[in-house]
Design an enzyme around this catalytic site. Structure first.
Site, PDB file in Angstrom:
ATOM      1  N   ALA A 130       0.843  -1.202   0.000  1.00  0.00           N
ATOM      2  CA  ALA A 130       0.000   0.000   0.000  1.00  0.00           C
ATOM      3  C   ALA A 130       0.872   1.244   0.000  1.00  0.00           C
ATOM      4  CB  ALA A 130      -0.928  -0.001   1.205  1.00  0.00           C
ATOM      5  N   ASP A 131       0.316   2.311  -0.547  1.00  0.00           N
ATOM      6  CA  ASP A 131       1.000   3.594  -0.520  1.00  0.00           C
ATOM      7  C   ASP A 131      -0.046   4.692  -0.451  1.00  0.00           C
ATOM      8  OD1 ASP A 131       3.794   4.867  -0.885  1.00  0.00           O
ATOM      9  OD2 ASP A 131       2.468   6.054  -2.166  1.00  0.00           O
ATOM     10  N   THR A 132       0.239   5.721   0.336  1.00  0.00           N
ATOM     11  CA  THR A 132      -0.695   6.837   0.524  1.00  0.00           C
ATOM     12  C   THR A 132       0.007   8.144   0.199  1.00  0.00           C
ATOM     13  OG1 THR A 132      -1.831   5.618   2.285  1.00  0.00           O
ATOM     14  CG2 THR A 132      -2.208   7.996   2.193  1.00  0.00           C
TER      15      THR A 132
END
Length: 192
Positions: free
Chosen positions: A68-70
């Site tokens: 995941a990446d935000t």
């Protein structure tokens, strides 16, 4: 049954997966998180999530990996994590009194398939006074967070309203992630 591995050292993502009562372990990715500034925020987060998941998958090919990446985006500008106090202050001043978007990309990889997606949440900030910003930076909270704030911590005091998934802003759109994991249901070991 295959083991589920979270390709992230984020305590917030770990906590969210625990909340979903999934059995998993953690193996952090060491990929370069730089990106092409001409890409859209949704493209950036999906590519980075895939890159992180693939990196861990190469070490654990018999498992199911979640990457995941935000990021935060305002007026087309992508804000990652600040490198220092000055960058944190610039980002918080930019967000003050305005709406911005938070994007999280998620990639789920196994030897059978890959699924990737992203979620977008609009966050509205109250106008911030310089003393608010200085105090918040002094707390140390902004430094490992996209856009220099954490909605689940003291950063919540800056948020007027949100439109979309709250957990997306924390770092993992939980409901969507769990729904996508159902495509891997026959492979995943659950808690007893």
């Amino acid at each position: 049954m295959k083991k589920l591995i979270l390709a992230s050292g984020s305590p917030r993502r770990k906590q969210l997966l625990e909340q979903a009562q999934l059995e998993f372990s953690i193996s952090t990715s060491s990929v370069d998180e730089s990106f092409n500034q001409t890409e859209t925020p949704d493209q950036v987060v999906e590519q980075l999530a895939k890159r992180k998941a693939r990196d861990v998958f190469l070490r654990h090919e018999d498992c199911i990996i979640i990457g995941a990446d935000t990021i935060v985006s305002i007026n087309g500008e992508i804000l990652g994590k600040p490198n220092n106090e000055e960058e944190a202050k610039e980002m918080l001043c930019l967000l003050s009194g305005k709406n911005h978007e938070v994007y999280t990309g998620v990639a789920i990889i196994s030897d059978e398939k890959t699924v990737s997606f992203h979620e977008r949440t609009i966050v509205s900030f109250l106008p911030l006074e310089e003393s608010d910003i200085e105090s918040y930076i002094g707390s140390g909270e902004p430094f490992d967070k996209a856009g220099s704030y954490g909605i689940q911590g003291l950063g919540a005091l800056f948020v007027n309203k949100i439109d979309g998934c709250y957990f997306n802003v924390v770092g993992l759109p939980l409901a969507r992630t769990v729904r996508e994991l159902k495509n891997f249901q026959h492979l995943i070991r659950h808690r007893e």
